[in-house]
Design a protein around this motif. Structure first.
Motif, short mmCIF file in Angstrom:
data_model
loop_
_atom_site.label_atom_id
_atom_site.label_comp_id
_atom_site.label_asym_id
_atom_site.label_seq_id
_atom_site.Cartn_x
_atom_site.Cartn_y
_atom_site.Cartn_z
N UNK A 34 0.80 -1.21 0.00
CA UNK A 34 0.00 0.00 0.00
C UNK A 34 0.84 1.26 0.00
N UNK A 35 0.32 2.32 0.68
CA UNK A 35 1.00 3.62 0.67
C UNK A 35 1.37 4.12 2.06
N UNK A 36 1.06 3.35 3.09
CA UNK A 36 1.42 3.75 4.45
C UNK A 36 2.94 3.81 4.59
N UNK A 37 3.49 4.92 5.16
CA UNK A 37 4.95 5.03 5.29
C UNK A 37 5.58 3.84 6.03
N UNK A 38 4.96 3.42 7.13
CA UNK A 38 5.50 2.29 7.88
C UNK A 38 5.48 1.01 7.04
N UNK A 39 4.40 0.83 6.30
CA UNK A 39 4.28 -0.36 5.46
C UNK A 39 5.28 -0.31 4.31
N UNK A 40 5.49 0.88 3.75
CA UNK A 40 6.46 1.02 2.66
C UNK A 40 7.87 0.68 3.15
N UNK A 41 8.25 1.18 4.33
CA UNK A 41 9.56 0.86 4.90
C UNK A 41 9.69 -0.65 5.11
N UNK A 42 8.62 -1.25 5.64
CA UNK A 42 8.64 -2.70 5.85
C UNK A 42 8.81 -3.44 4.53
N UNK A 43 8.07 -2.98 3.51
CA UNK A 43 8.17 -3.63 2.20
C UNK A 43 9.55 -3.50 1.59
N UNK A 44 10.11 -2.29 1.66
CA UNK A 44 11.45 -2.08 1.11
C UNK A 44 12.48 -2.96 1.81
N UNK A 45 12.37 -3.06 3.13
CA UNK A 45 13.34 -3.86 3.88
C UNK A 45 13.17 -5.35 3.58
N UNK A 46 11.93 -5.80 3.48
CA UNK A 46 11.69 -7.21 3.20
C UNK A 46 12.21 -7.59 1.82
N UNK A 47 11.92 -6.77 0.83
CA UNK A 47 12.36 -7.05 -0.54
C UNK A 47 13.89 -6.99 -0.64
N UNK A 48 14.48 -5.98 -0.02
CA UNK A 48 15.94 -5.85 -0.05
C UNK A 48 16.60 -7.06 0.60
N UNK A 49 16.07 -7.48 1.75
CA UNK A 49 16.65 -8.62 2.45
C UNK A 49 16.56 -9.89 1.61
N UNK A 50 15.41 -10.11 1.00
CA UNK A 50 15.25 -11.32 0.17
C UNK A 50 16.19 -11.29 -1.03
N UNK A 51 16.27 -10.14 -1.71
CA UNK A 51 17.16 -10.05 -2.87
C UNK A 51 18.62 -10.25 -2.46
N UNK A 52 19.00 -9.70 -1.30
CA UNK A 52 20.39 -9.79 -0.89
C UNK A 52 20.77 -11.20 -0.45
N UNK A 53 19.80 -12.05 -0.24
CA UNK A 53 20.12 -13.45 0.05
C UNK A 53 20.67 -14.17 -1.17
N UNK A 54 20.27 -13.72 -2.35
CA UNK A 54 20.66 -14.44 -3.57
C UNK A 54 21.49 -13.58 -4.52
N UNK A 55 21.62 -12.30 -4.22
CA UNK A 55 22.48 -11.40 -4.98
C UNK A 55 23.47 -10.77 -4.01
N UNK A 56 24.50 -10.16 -4.53
CA UNK A 56 25.45 -9.50 -3.64
C UNK A 56 24.77 -8.34 -2.93
N UNK A 57 25.18 -8.09 -1.69
CA UNK A 57 24.61 -6.98 -0.93
C UNK A 57 24.80 -5.65 -1.65
N UNK A 58 25.97 -5.50 -2.27
CA UNK A 58 26.28 -4.25 -2.96
C UNK A 58 25.36 -4.04 -4.16
N UNK A 59 25.18 -5.10 -4.96
CA UNK A 59 24.31 -4.99 -6.14
C UNK A 59 22.86 -4.74 -5.72
N UNK A 60 22.42 -5.41 -4.68
CA UNK A 60 21.06 -5.22 -4.19
C UNK A 60 20.85 -3.78 -3.71
N UNK A 61 21.80 -3.27 -2.94
CA UNK A 61 21.68 -1.91 -2.42
C UNK A 61 21.65 -0.89 -3.56
#
Length: 465
Positions: free
Chosen positions: A131-158
């Motif tokens: 959705x558009x809630x700031x707290x939810x957006x931060x949660x979504x960004x962190x969840x997606x970043x964490x999942x991507x960084x599990x299978x890609x390099x942390x640097x590339x994900x960031x």
């Protein structure tokens, strides 16, 4: 009289040379054998060069390999009586260690994902349910970043996620603290997510390589079983801290990213290969194919189908692979020459409880990784920690020692220099050192407590140790 300023790199090179030549000149003394004294010269010089970064970290790694070949291998320039060194080819082979092939597969997938915008498009799709809630957006960004960084390099994900977040942050009121929270959430989540899989961060690979040399094989799923629960808890704690420390003035945030997925032949091949590789990694216990072999398959497939070209190959982080290879070679040399036994014997480790010993290793790894590269720290601490755990002097599971050190290295994220994701966020100009120091330190301590005192009994109870 004007003061003379000597650059740190010259000091580092000078100290390393003095140590190297001095220890070789002194030679074996007391309980220090001739092979171990030569390895001590190499080890000490590597410590100085990695800490001071007097030369590139990867250059130190390949220097270690060359020094071991010339001093302690079966092709040593001056042989050692009653010591048959490891074949020199084994030291060269660390640059093609199975763990490095696993990492190479992750790097190739990451480069292809960026090339065909798979990372950004996936982020756009996965963010929609938040959705558009700031707290939810931060949660979504962190969840997606964490999942991507599990299978890609942390640097590339960031880098990919920062490209997503920066335009969103720029559209907000400059006085709105959520701007900092949005940007800060990316490196923190990338660092945490890197704990989750063997390909998530170099310290994981270094620990797996050293454990493999001791005959302890940890497959992809077993590592995830050890680390992913910690990732989830630490990620939730980090989210709570960020949204409390950086509250939003805006009531909603409109995040429109991504776009239509590329449907070209090359992109479709990438999608199938990406999915098949991850499926192969997480189903390793079912089919028994080593994760390193699975990780090498996308390299072959994507190159053969021209999805990944020669120019793309040049962008691979080869220096990271060489850095990990040098760390594995250092572990071999320390073990083969008996230097590990000598170093372990310097302290009465048996007088320490298992918990205190594990805490010492973890704190040393965390503190060192805060001020120098976490890969360099893992290269230095993992060989000693695992060797210590395999000795009869202490009651510490080698697997537990390796996992604790690797995870502690990746939990160090309190300074801009601690990790590449931190440096990328700091370079954006929206995150200050104090932001990283507070959030990174709190997250690191929470993670350390979980790794040391909460997780081990659970790991043992469910059979992961």
């Amino acid at each position: 009289m004007a003061s003379v300023h000597v650059p740190l790199n010259r000091i580092g090179i000078g100290v390393a040379l003095v140590w190297f030549v001095g220890v070789l000149a002194i030679g074996p003394t007391g309980d220090l054998s001739s092979p171990a004294s030569r390895m001590l010269a190499i080890f000490g010089a590597a410590v100085v060069l990695w800490i001071t970064e007097a030369i590139p970290l990867s250059a130190t790694s390949i220097l270690v390999i060359l020094a071991e070949i010339l001093l302690v291998s079966d092709q040593a320039l001056v042989s050692i009586d009653d010591f048959e060194g490891r074949p020199y080819a084994d030291y060269f082979a660390t640059l093609a260690h199975p763990v490095l092939m696993l990492f190479l597969g992750g790097f190739v997938l990451a480069e292809c994902a960026a090339k065909y915008r798979l990372d950004r498009n996936l982020a756009g799709v996965l963010l929609r349910p938040f959705g558009t809630s700031p707290k939810a957006i931060v949660a979504g960004l962190m969840a997606i970043t964490a999942v991507l960084s599990m299978f890609m390099s942390n640097t590339a994900t960031t880098a990919a996620m920062m490209a997503v977040v920066l335009p969103v942050a720029a559209s907000l009121d400059p006085a709105d603290r959520v701007r900092t929270g949005l940007i800060l959430s990316i490196p923190i989540a990338a660092n945490i997510g890197g704990l989750g899989t063997p390909v998530g961060s170099p310290p994981n690979a270094i620990a797996l390589g050293r454990l493999a040399d001791e005959g302890i094989r940890v497959d992809f799923v077993r590592w995830m079983g050890l680390a992913v629960p910690i990732v989830l808890i630490v990620l939730a704690a980090a989210w709570f801290l960020i949204v409390r420390r950086y509250p939003a003035q805006a009531t909603s945030i409109d995040v429109r990213i991504g776009g239509s997925f590329d449907r070209s032949r090359e992109a479709v091949i990438l999608y199938v290969t990406f999915a098949a590789t991850i499926l192969g990694w997480v189903s390793e216990p079912l089919h028994g194919v080593p994760s390193a072999v699975i990780g090498f398959l996308p390299v072959v497939v994507l190159l053969a189908t021209k999805v990944f070209g020669v120019d793309d190959l040049k962008r691979i982080n080869w220096h990271v692979l060489w850095l990990v290879g040098g760390g594995i070679a250092l572990g071999l040399g320390v073990s083969d020459t008996g230097l590990d036994d000598w170093l372990v014997g310097l302290v009465d480790w048996g007088s320490l409880s298992t918990v205190l010993l594990a805490t010492t290793l973890a704190v040393v790894a965390l503190v060192m990784s805060t001020i120098i590269s976490n890969s360099a720290t893992a290269n230095l601490v993992v060989p000693i920690g695992v060797s210590l755990a395999t000795s009869a002097a202490v009651d510490l599971d080698p697997l537990l020692a390796g996992v604790i050190i690797a995870l502690s290295c990746s939990l160090a994220m309190a300074l801009p220099i601690s990790t590449p994701p931190n440096a990328i966020a700091y370079a954006s100009g929206h995150v200050e050192t104090k932001d990283l120091a507070v959030v990174g330190a709190v997250v690191g301590v929470i993670g350390l407590v979980l790794v040391l005192y909460v997780a081990p009994p659970i790991w043992e109870a469910v059979g992961l140790l």
